[in-house]
Design a protein around this motif. Structure first.
Motif, short mmCIF file in Angstrom:
data_model
loop_
_atom_site.label_atom_id
_atom_site.label_comp_id
_atom_site.label_asym_id
_atom_site.label_seq_id
_atom_site.Cartn_x
_atom_site.Cartn_y
_atom_site.Cartn_z
N LYS A 237 -37.42 87.19 76.48
CA LYS A 237 -37.21 87.22 75.03
C LYS A 237 -35.93 86.48 74.62
O LYS A 237 -35.91 85.80 73.62
CB LYS A 237 -37.16 88.67 74.54
N HIS A 238 -34.87 86.66 75.39
CA HIS A 238 -33.59 86.06 75.00
C HIS A 238 -33.60 84.56 75.31
O HIS A 238 -34.08 84.14 76.38
CB HIS A 238 -32.46 86.74 75.76
N PRO A 239 -33.07 83.74 74.41
CA PRO A 239 -33.06 82.29 74.66
C PRO A 239 -32.38 81.91 75.98
O PRO A 239 -32.81 80.97 76.66
CB PRO A 239 -32.27 81.73 73.47
N GLY B 19 -18.85 85.93 67.59
CA GLY B 19 -20.24 86.32 67.37
C GLY B 19 -21.01 86.41 68.67
O GLY B 19 -20.54 87.00 69.65
N CYS B 20 -22.18 85.81 68.72
CA CYS B 20 -22.95 85.76 69.96
C CYS B 20 -22.29 84.73 70.88
O CYS B 20 -22.15 83.56 70.51
CB CYS B 20 -24.39 85.37 69.66
N ARG B 21 -21.94 85.14 72.07
CA ARG B 21 -21.23 84.22 72.99
C ARG B 21 -22.10 83.03 73.40
O ARG B 21 -21.59 82.03 73.90
CB ARG B 21 -20.78 84.99 74.24
N PHE B 22 -23.40 83.16 73.20
CA PHE B 22 -24.31 82.08 73.61
C PHE B 22 -24.50 81.06 72.49
O PHE B 22 -25.18 80.05 72.68
CB PHE B 22 -25.65 82.71 74.02
N HIS B 23 -23.89 81.29 71.31
CA HIS B 23 -24.27 80.46 70.15
C HIS B 23 -23.92 78.98 70.35
O HIS B 23 -24.56 78.10 69.78
CB HIS B 23 -23.67 81.01 68.84
N THR B 24 -22.90 78.68 71.18
CA THR B 24 -22.51 77.27 71.34
C THR B 24 -23.57 76.47 72.12
O THR B 24 -23.53 75.25 72.13
CB THR B 24 -21.17 77.15 72.08
N ARG B 25 -24.49 77.18 72.77
CA ARG B 25 -25.50 76.47 73.58
C ARG B 25 -26.92 76.81 73.14
O ARG B 25 -27.89 76.37 73.78
CB ARG B 25 -25.31 76.83 75.06
N CYS B 26 -27.05 77.62 72.10
CA CYS B 26 -28.37 78.12 71.73
C CYS B 26 -28.96 77.28 70.60
O CYS B 26 -28.34 77.13 69.54
CB CYS B 26 -28.26 79.58 71.29
N ALA B 27 -30.15 76.78 70.83
CA ALA B 27 -30.79 75.96 69.81
C ALA B 27 -31.29 76.78 68.64
O ALA B 27 -31.69 76.23 67.62
CB ALA B 27 -31.95 75.19 70.44
N ALA C 9 -29.93 91.56 73.28
CA ALA C 9 -28.83 91.31 72.34
C ALA C 9 -29.04 89.93 71.72
O ALA C 9 -28.60 88.92 72.27
CB ALA C 9 -27.49 91.36 73.08
N CYS C 10 -29.78 89.90 70.62
CA CYS C 10 -30.03 88.62 69.94
C CYS C 10 -30.48 88.93 68.52
O CYS C 10 -31.35 89.78 68.31
CB CYS C 10 -31.11 87.83 70.68
N HIS C 11 -29.89 88.24 67.53
CA HIS C 11 -30.25 88.49 66.13
C HIS C 11 -31.70 88.08 65.84
O HIS C 11 -32.31 88.61 64.93
CB HIS C 11 -29.34 87.70 65.20
N HIS C 12 -32.21 87.11 66.57
CA HIS C 12 -33.51 86.53 66.19
C HIS C 12 -34.59 86.70 67.25
O HIS C 12 -35.54 85.94 67.29
CB HIS C 12 -33.32 85.02 65.92
N TRP C 13 -34.44 87.71 68.13
CA TRP C 13 -35.33 87.77 69.29
C TRP C 13 -36.80 87.92 68.93
O TRP C 13 -37.67 87.37 69.61
CB TRP C 13 -34.90 88.87 70.27
N VAL D 29 -25.27 83.57 61.13
CA VAL D 29 -25.02 84.97 61.53
C VAL D 29 -24.65 85.05 63.01
O VAL D 29 -23.85 85.90 63.43
CB VAL D 29 -26.24 85.87 61.18
N CYS D 30 -25.19 84.17 63.82
CA CYS D 30 -24.91 84.18 65.26
C CYS D 30 -23.45 83.82 65.54
O CYS D 30 -22.85 84.31 66.49
CB CYS D 30 -25.80 83.19 66.00
N ILE D 31 -22.91 82.95 64.68
CA ILE D 31 -21.52 82.50 64.88
C ILE D 31 -20.54 83.58 64.42
O ILE D 31 -19.48 83.77 65.02
CB ILE D 31 -21.28 81.18 64.09
FE1 SF4 Z 1 -27.33 84.35 70.20
FE2 SF4 Z 1 -29.82 84.95 69.59
FE3 SF4 Z 1 -28.31 83.67 67.84
FE4 SF4 Z 1 -29.15 82.42 70.03
S1 SF4 Z 1 -30.41 83.17 68.35
S2 SF4 Z 1 -27.11 82.36 69.20
S3 SF4 Z 1 -29.09 84.09 71.51
S4 SF4 Z 1 -28.00 85.74 68.61
#
Ligand code: SF4
Length: 340
Positions: free
Chosen positions: A249-251, A287-295, A318-322, A300-302
């Protein structure tokens, strides 16, 4: 397997100071592990995965207090390890053991294998000299080695055999939980599967719980009941092993899984290429530590850290958009950026 957690970790955090300047003052902290919580049940294997440097080995060492935690609790059979005094901690070592990646470094090269394996019995005052020798011979047979190995030195064995010796030492006192810290990562593929099968046999015999830490997701899939995925010091997803491999589920989990080679040459899988480098754990992203690499990242993620949401007894994310992302199957690096 019972449903009662053998181990419960709550908000475990480990920061290492970064020193600099003339007087080596603390100028920052490496956020190696942040607010990590999970449970391990009796007899189950939890796979802990992520890229190297994500903090998974630090979790293993901190829960055993090989590193002192910065904060958080580690309950083993209801008792908080972080509050134990040295004496209680020493006796707990009977129940929780660790196997390291490099068995050669963790075995004393100047001692015979017999002496190495007898050491836990000496420390914990178990048996007479003769009984200890019998126990050592039995341990060697249990891990598939001849009892004559007791008279030889670690350098006389292959990498796989040395890891068997490491496992024999770990099970000497009949522990309830073993942390396997990249325990097969340095071994050839064929030897890896032999050592994994040995661990699975011992797990069945002894009703052992395992925390299996590895960066190789194919290996983790083979051995784990459940998997926890870590990114930059935090757990981003937990799930039953088969489920996480079938429907991540998580990117970040999806990107990791897409990189596993498929054994069938006729099959194909869309590869998710992660953009950018892993950020510094000294100044992790907001924010989400993965946001710098998440497409999929949005504003809100930032700005807002996603709280890890429990989906059921085994799964959390742990994802806003899962939920939106979960509906987007067959994601690839070229189409994910347009999907939200
Ligand atoms: Fe993080 Fe999910 Fe936002 Fe990607 S979509 S940056 S994984 S919260």
């Amino acid at each position: 397997m019972t449903d009662d957690p053998l181990l419960r970790i709550e908000k475990l955090t480990k920061h290492f100071p970064v020193r600099g300047g003339l007087f080596l003052r603390t100028v920052g902290h490496v956020h190696a592990v942040d607010d990590v919580s999970f449970e391990v049940r009796q007899g189950e294997t939890l796979g802990l995965v992520g890229e190297s440097g994500c903090g998974k080995s630090t979790v293993g060492k901190t829960l055993l207090r090989l590193y002192e935690p910065t904060s958080g609790s580690v309950f083993f059979e209801g008792e908080d390890i972080t509050q134990m005094d040295r004496k209680r901690l020493r006796s707990l070592r009977k129940d929780i053991q660790i196997i390291f990646q490099d068995p050669f470094e963790s075995l004393n090269a100047r001692h015979t294998v017999g002496k190495i394996l007898a050491e836990p019995f000496v420390i914990h005052k178990v048996g007479t000299l003769e009984e200890r020798q019998q126990r050592v011979a039995h341990l060697l047979e249990r891990v598939g080695l001849d009892s004559s190995a007791a008279n030889r030195f670690p350098h006389e064995f292959s990498g796989g055999q040395r890891q068997r010796i490491g496992i024999a030492r770990a099970i000497a006192l009949e522990p309830k939980l073993i942390v396997c810290d990249e325990a097969v990562s340095a071994l050839d593929v064929s030897v890896q599967s032999q050592v994994i099968n040995l661990l699975l046999d011992l797990q069945r015999e002894m009703n052992l719980a395992l925390i299996f830490i590895a960066h190789d997701l194919a290996v983790v899939k083979h051995i784990s009941d459940r998997v926890a995925v870590m990114y930059l010091g935090e757990i981003v997803e937990t799930e039953i092993a088969q489920e996480i491999y079938d429907a991540p589920k998580h990117p970040y989990t999806r990107a990791l899984l897409s990189a596993i080679p498929i054994p069938d040459p006729t099959a194909s899988r869309d590869r998710v290429i992660l953009s950018g480098d892993v950020p510094s754990p000294i100044t992790p992203p907001t924010g989400c530590r993965f946001h710098t690499r998440c497409a999929y990242a949005t504003a809100v993620c930032i700005n807002q850290k996603p709280i890890r949401e429990r989906i059921n007894d085994d799964a959390s994310i742990a994802c806003h958009h899962w939920e939106k992302i979960s509906n987007d199957r067959g994601v690839s690096s070229s189409n994910i950026s347009s999907s939200i």
